[in-house]
Design a protein around this motif. Structure first.
Motif, mmCIF file in Angstrom:
data_model
loop_
_atom_site.group_PDB
_atom_site.id
_atom_site.type_symbol
_atom_site.label_atom_id
_atom_site.label_comp_id
_atom_site.label_asym_id
_atom_site.label_seq_id
_atom_site.Cartn_x
_atom_site.Cartn_y
_atom_site.Cartn_z
ATOM 1 N N ILE A 1 47.180 99.069 16.295
ATOM 2 C CA ILE A 1 47.325 99.615 14.944
ATOM 3 C C ILE A 1 46.145 100.518 14.607
ATOM 4 C CG2 ILE A 1 47.343 99.022 12.484
ATOM 5 C CD1 ILE A 1 48.922 96.483 13.280
ATOM 6 N N LEU A 2 44.949 100.104 15.006
ATOM 7 C CA LEU A 2 43.771 100.934 14.757
ATOM 8 C C LEU A 2 43.867 102.274 15.463
ATOM 9 C CD1 LEU A 2 40.868 98.361 14.937
ATOM 10 C CD2 LEU A 2 41.364 99.877 13.034
ATOM 11 N N THR B 1 43.832 103.002 9.580
ATOM 12 C CA THR B 1 44.100 101.903 8.668
ATOM 13 C C THR B 1 43.019 100.851 8.825
ATOM 14 O OG1 THR B 1 46.482 102.272 8.899
ATOM 15 C CG2 THR B 1 45.810 100.151 8.015
ATOM 16 N N GLU B 2 42.643 100.221 7.739
ATOM 17 C CA GLU B 2 41.658 99.152 7.817
ATOM 18 C C GLU B 2 42.344 97.903 8.340
ATOM 19 O OE1 GLU B 2 38.244 96.929 5.124
ATOM 20 O OE2 GLU B 2 39.671 98.312 4.189
ATOM 21 N N LEU C 1 47.412 102.275 24.983
ATOM 22 C CA LEU C 1 47.617 102.229 23.544
ATOM 23 C C LEU C 1 47.370 103.597 22.920
ATOM 24 C CD1 LEU C 1 45.868 98.858 22.633
ATOM 25 C CD2 LEU C 1 48.306 99.273 22.940
ATOM 26 N N GLY C 2 47.987 103.827 21.793
ATOM 27 C CA GLY C 2 47.735 105.060 21.059
ATOM 28 C C GLY C 2 48.663 106.189 21.442
ATOM 29 N N THR D 1 54.019 98.766 17.109
ATOM 30 C CA THR D 1 53.189 99.517 16.160
ATOM 31 C C THR D 1 53.955 100.710 15.614
ATOM 32 O OG1 THR D 1 51.179 98.852 17.325
ATOM 33 C CG2 THR D 1 51.019 100.769 15.887
ATOM 34 N N MET D 2 54.611 101.432 16.500
ATOM 35 C CA MET D 2 55.385 102.607 16.090
ATOM 36 C C MET D 2 56.427 102.236 15.053
ATOM 37 S SD MET D 2 57.911 104.945 18.434
ATOM 38 C CE MET D 2 59.091 103.582 18.596
ATOM 39 N N GLU D 3 57.189 101.177 15.320
ATOM 40 C CA GLU D 3 58.280 100.794 14.416
ATOM 41 C C GLU D 3 57.756 100.203 13.113
ATOM 42 O OE1 GLU D 3 61.536 101.199 14.639
ATOM 43 O OE2 GLU D 3 61.468 102.198 16.568
ATOM 44 N N THR D 4 56.852 99.239 13.233
ATOM 45 C CA THR D 4 56.405 98.499 12.053
ATOM 46 C C THR D 4 55.541 99.342 11.130
ATOM 47 O OG1 THR D 4 56.453 96.448 13.340
ATOM 48 C CG2 THR D 4 55.221 96.422 11.275
ATOM 49 N N MET D 5 54.581 100.079 11.707
ATOM 50 C CA MET D 5 53.652 100.804 10.862
ATOM 51 C C MET D 5 54.252 102.057 10.254
ATOM 52 S SD MET D 5 51.307 98.694 10.804
ATOM 53 C CE MET D 5 50.177 99.604 9.780
#
Length: 551
Positions: free
Chosen positions: A58-59, A64-65, A524-525, A149-153
């Motif tokens: 996610i980072l 995002t914090e 990641l990323g 991450t792609m879907e949720t965020m």
């Protein structure tokens, strides 16, 4: 030299964020915590391993914090919440209040048919409700975390209601005839990746149109989405190659795309054609190219071997509209009756073979465009024949006929479509800043120079050099054929909490040297990112005011 101890980082572990220059930045609004997942697969022996991986992902994907897993666990212990038994809405509300959260991500992990499956949950502190439940799959845990991450965020981005300040219109005109069946999975994957890059966490108002054509397709098959990765994925999953190729249908849909799609005047306009149909009798190519050019549309074409047989009319469209035209390269590994391996490659109507793998086969089209006297590399031997090589599915027959090879079995036919799409779109990933410094880093075995393009990273590297400690650093792994090892490492952060990073995304420089393709395509990323414990041996600032003729 020992790696920096965990207790040196404790003071940094309360709350942290990383400013990564990945895509257009936006204000930090959401504060997220990832709670331990319920695990139904033995691959995850440590309960918090996947939650740490998700927090890291996610980072890297969002500015995002994110609360560290250690602080999450500490708060749950103080509150008397045990996620191994159950997590209720009341538990989530109490944790959100304790940590001042905007969202909580959690779920369960299982495995079936060789794939990992996450049933992901997104909880909103403001509404006190679960606002999203997604089922996501991945071939491995890293891919699973990235997909989740792609879907949720994306839901977080939409709820935060950030105002788009840029616009992008993209059309994919896709040959869905039976001719394109061998390409379809790779085409679908590359479009999904493109949608992720354009839509996820971006401040761009992105519209994507999927326009298939064949004798079995009608206008009802056209799909449209604005800032929804899920809708694009669903539209693509509904399609399957069928029907006969027909160049007149191509012309009709080309006309429709240019004239009827609502191209926004203030948007960037991206048009991609995937075609594997002969277009020798396609009409009005120049007319449509002129119409596209007037609207500021550049047409990019990705052509299969069948189309190449008659001179790539779609390449002419690209030329007239100042787009890019590329030809698909195929690879197939054959095994002969004597136990030998033969690596075969096809680009356009040209066929190549070697008993050793050609690692840069994805780039074969670009390499062939370089005059042979200037290539500075050996390529596989070209196979010649009196008949044309037009069908990559018949590679075995071509090789057997030309070389008398007795083929016992073969691997699945591969294409470089995903590579080509990334290459055509690579401007999105280029760093905007100039290199201001270079650093010599080592993982204890391999030394490597890396380029630094911002002062924060340069300053951080200089401080680490003075201290002499190892540090955990995030690096983009980017393929670069001009580098000594065919890849570049680009540092993307100034500091990173040591025990935040799970072991699954930690590597050595030597690992990347052995498998540059793997590490530059996974991770990641948005740009594949891996974490390396390095010691900074030297930092050299570049003097741009000096005489360029002097060393």
């Amino acid at each position: 030299m020992p790696i920096m101890k965990k207790n040196r980082q404790i003071s940094d572990m309360k709350k942290f964020l990383i400013l990564l220059i990945l895509t257009a930045s936006f204000p930090l609004e959401a504060k997220v915590a990832v709670l331990p997942y319920k695990i139904f697969t033995p691959e995850l022996s440590v309960r918090n391993e996947y939650s740490s991986l998700m927090a890291t992902s996610i980072l890297l994907n969002k500015n995002t914090e994110v609360v560290t897993p250690e602080e999450v666990q500490s708060s749950m212990d103080l509150l008397g919440i045990n996620p191994e038994t159950s997590l209720t809405l009341e538990n989530l509300a109490v944790i959100s209040k304790k940590l001042d959260l905007s969202y909580i991500v959690t779920g369960s992990i299982s495995k079936a048919s060789g794939n990992f499956i996450s049933k992901s949950i997104l909880y909103s502190a403001s509404s006190g409700e679960i606002i999203s439940r997604r089922t996501v799959t991945g071939k491995n845990l890293i891919e699973l975390a990235q997909n989740e991450t792609m879907e949720t965020m994306t839901v977080v981005s939409q709820r935060e209601a950030r105002i788009p300040h840029e616009k992008s219109d993209t059309v994919f005109l896709i040959d869905m005839s039976y001719n394109n069946r061998i390409h379809w999975n790779d085409i679908k994957s590359s479009i999904k990746n493109y949608a992720e890059q354009n839509m996820q966490g971006s401040t761009v108002s992105s519209r994507i149109y999927i326009i298939p054509y064949s004798s079995n397709m009608s206008n009802a098959s056209i799909a449209y989405s604005e800032n929804s990765i899920t809708e694009i994925n669903r539209a693509l999953d509904r399609l399957s190659p069928s029907g006969q190729p027909d160049s007149s249908i191509f012309s009709s849909m080309l006309k429709y795309t240019i004239e009827n799609i609502k191209w926004r005047k203030d948007a960037s306009k991206n048009f991609f054609i995937f075609n594997n149909t002969k277009l020798s009798d396609a009409f009005y190519i120049e007319k449509y190219a002129t119409a596209a050019r007037k609207k500021g549309i550049s047409i990019n074409s990705i052509s299969g071997a069948i189309q190449f047989e008659d001179g790539t009319p779609s390449a002419r469209l690209s030329e007239l509209t100042k787009g890019k035209s590329v030809i698909i390269t195929y690879r197939k590994i054959l095994y002969d009756t004597d136990g030998g391996s033969h690596y075969t490659f096809m680009n356009g109507n040209r066929l190549f073979s070697s008993t050793a793998n050609f690692r840069r086969w994805h780039e074969l089209g670009s390499i062939l465009a370089i005059p042979s006297v200037k290539r500075n590399m050996d390529i596989p031997e070209e196979i010649y024949s009196t008949s044309k090589f037009t069908n990559p599915e018949k590679i075995e027959n071509y090789i057997s006929s030309a070389q008398g090879l007795k083929v016992l079995r073969s691997e699945k036919l591969e294409t470089n479509i995903t590579f080509l799409m990334k290459e055509m779109d690579q401007a999105r990933f280029k760093k905007s800043g100039n290199t201001i410094a270079r650093a010599l880093v080592t993982d204890g075995k391999v030394n490597l120079w890396v380029n630094i393009d911002n002062h924060d990273t340069a300053r951080s590297f200089s401080e680490s050099n003075a201290k002499g400690f190892y540090r955990t650093t995030a690096f983009h792994v980017i393929r670069n054929s001009n580098s000594i090892y065919n890849f570049d490492l680009v540092p993307v952060e100034t500091s990173f909490p040591f025990n935040m990073v799970p072991g699954i995304v930690r590597v050595k420089i030597g690992d990347i040297i052995k498998k540059p393709d793997y590490y530059s395509k996974t991770g990641l990323g948005k740009i594949p990112t891996w974490f390396i414990d390095v010691k900074i041996q030297q930092v050299k600032y570049l003097d741009r005011s000096g005489d360029i003729r002097e060393d």
